[in-house]
Design a protein around this motif. Structure first.
Motif, short mmCIF file in Angstrom:
data_model
loop_
_atom_site.label_atom_id
_atom_site.label_comp_id
_atom_site.label_asym_id
_atom_site.label_seq_id
_atom_site.Cartn_x
_atom_site.Cartn_y
_atom_site.Cartn_z
N UNK A 131 0.94 -1.55 -0.07
CA UNK A 131 0.31 -0.17 0.04
C UNK A 131 1.15 0.99 0.39
N UNK A 132 0.46 2.16 -0.91
CA UNK A 132 1.95 3.45 -0.59
C UNK A 132 -0.32 4.69 -0.23
N UNK A 133 0.34 5.05 0.57
CA UNK A 133 -0.41 6.69 1.60
C UNK A 133 0.37 7.92 1.54
N UNK A 134 -0.26 8.43 0.06
CA UNK A 134 0.41 9.78 0.04
C UNK A 134 -0.40 10.51 0.37
N UNK A 135 0.21 12.26 1.29
CA UNK A 135 -0.05 12.89 1.81
C UNK A 135 -0.66 13.95 0.26
N UNK A 136 -1.51 14.94 0.17
CA UNK A 136 -0.99 15.57 -0.81
C UNK A 136 -1.07 17.15 -0.28
N UNK A 137 -1.02 17.14 1.14
CA UNK A 137 -1.04 18.30 1.40
C UNK A 137 0.50 18.06 2.49
N UNK A 138 1.25 19.04 2.90
CA UNK A 138 2.11 19.64 3.53
C UNK A 138 1.83 18.79 5.33
N UNK A 139 2.31 17.39 5.52
CA UNK A 139 1.59 16.39 6.91
C UNK A 139 2.94 16.36 8.28
N UNK A 140 2.82 17.29 9.18
CA UNK A 140 3.73 17.27 10.01
C UNK A 140 2.56 16.57 11.17
N UNK A 141 1.46 16.59 11.85
CA UNK A 141 0.79 15.58 12.41
C UNK A 141 -0.25 15.17 12.63
N UNK A 142 -0.43 15.01 11.18
CA UNK A 142 -2.05 14.54 11.25
C UNK A 142 -1.54 13.08 10.33
N UNK A 143 -0.08 12.09 10.32
CA UNK A 143 -0.09 12.03 9.77
C UNK A 143 -0.20 9.89 10.16
N UNK A 144 0.52 8.97 9.25
CA UNK A 144 0.63 7.72 9.08
C UNK A 144 0.77 7.20 10.04
N UNK A 145 0.77 6.66 10.88
CA UNK A 145 1.83 5.41 11.85
C UNK A 145 1.77 4.11 11.99
N UNK A 146 2.85 3.32 11.26
CA UNK A 146 3.04 2.05 10.75
C UNK A 146 3.46 1.26 12.06
N UNK A 147 3.43 0.09 12.65
CA UNK A 147 4.55 -0.42 13.67
C UNK A 147 4.93 -1.62 12.83
N UNK A 148 6.10 -1.55 13.17
CA UNK A 148 7.84 -1.93 12.14
C UNK A 148 7.27 -3.66 12.62
N UNK A 149 7.95 -5.03 11.66
CA UNK A 149 7.97 -5.87 12.48
C UNK A 149 6.05 -6.66 12.00
N UNK A 150 4.88 -5.82 12.38
CA UNK A 150 3.62 -6.23 12.45
C UNK A 150 3.04 -6.88 11.60
N UNK A 151 3.66 -7.24 10.52
CA UNK A 151 3.06 -8.47 9.35
C UNK A 151 3.76 -9.33 9.20
N UNK A 152 5.05 -9.26 10.65
CA UNK A 152 4.79 -10.75 10.49
C UNK A 152 4.29 -11.25 11.58
N UNK A 153 3.40 -10.33 12.58
CA UNK A 153 2.98 -11.70 13.45
C UNK A 153 1.99 -12.88 13.07
N UNK A 154 2.01 -13.88 14.23
CA UNK A 154 1.48 -14.74 14.55
C UNK A 154 0.19 -14.83 13.68
N UNK A 155 -0.21 -13.97 14.90
CA UNK A 155 -1.76 -13.92 14.55
C UNK A 155 -2.65 -12.22 13.77
#
Length: 265
Positions: A131-155
């Motif tokens: 997935x590509x998440x791309x802002x069309x405005x300058x983003x300083x506070x309302x940004x996407x947040x991702x948990x590194x490594x969570x794609x490899x969780x067992x469940x």
């Protein structure tokens, strides 16, 4: 040869952590995508949603699966470097479009996007996806947040309905409850971004977004792509997006007339 926007370190980071920042992925298409978003908001599709409850301030609009009717989106999908960059990140020979997604948080929208993985909502199985998440405005506070490594969780994490806050599927044993990464001290990746930058993340990466308490709009264009190993899988309930009448069977590749190949090595 990998695309010039990427380094080998970017590919390694994406494979290891399930998320990486790609600077300038849509930078030559920002004005076009902004026009497409305005068209989308003026003429919403059948899946458009307003994600705030009565009395909550601001506006949180989202809609998906509109790229075939909004030429600005199709142009960005076919003519930006996104498909080639996706092939490199996924280590895939081909790239198919799964769907587009627009998310707009107007100024003063304090509601965050709930933590979730996209994969459990989808009827796609396979590890080669992005997935590509791309802002069309300058983003300083309302940004996407991702948990590194969570794609490899067992469940996988139990998918929920954002507004109703109800569970998407009845089978809770297959899924883990939605965690709180901030409380649990998880490795949350978050960036300040310029218009056209993109966060690239795997469908099974846990992610959410802060509310928009700034005085600037936060318009985001998302593009979901799949690679060589993508196959149709059945879920315990209706999927999102549903793609009614697709007629695919478990184990089949996604039908190319609906999910076209936009890059082939």
């Amino acid at each position: 040869m990998m695309h010039t926007l990427l380094t080998q370190d970017d590919i390694d980071t994406f494979q290891r952590d399930g998320v990486v920042l790609i600077k300038g992925l849509f930078k030559d298409h920002v004005e076009k995508i902004r026009k497409g978003i305005e068209r989308n908001m003026a003429e919403p599709g059948p899946y458009a949603a307003e994600n705030l409850k009565e009395g909550e301030g601001g506006r949180f609009f989202d809609d998906y699966c509109n790229w075939t009717r909004i030429p600005e989106f199709e142009d960005a999908i076919r003519n930006s470097p996104a498909a080639e960059v996706a092939a490199d990140l996924m280590q895939s020979n081909k790239v198919q479009v799964f769907h587009d997604h627009v998310l707009v948080k107007e100024p003063g929208t304090s509601k965050p996007t709930p933590w979730h993985q996209d994969g459990p909502y989808y009827f796609v199985g396979g590890k080669q996806n992005v997935s590509f998440w791309s802002p069309m405005d300058v983003v300083k506070g309302a940004s996407l947040r991702c948990v590194a490594g969570s794609h490899a969780w067992e469940k996988p994490v139990l998918p929920t309905r954002w507004l109703a806050e109800t569970n998407f599927y009845p089978d809770e044993e297959t899924y883990m409850p939605v965690p709180d990464p901030d409380v649990e001290g998880m490795d949350v990746r978050e960036w300040e971004m310029e218009p056209g930058d993109a966060v690239a993340f795997n469908y099974d990466t846990l992610h959410g977004a802060r509310g928009n308490t700034t005085d600037v709009r936060r318009r985001a264009f998302s593009l979901r792509l799949v690679g060589d190993d993508a196959r149709f899988v059945e879920r315990p309930g209706p999927t999102s997006p549903p793609f009614p009448g697709h007629n695919m069977q478990p184990g089949q590749m996604l039908r190319e007339d609906w999910f076209p190949i936009i890059y082939q090595r």
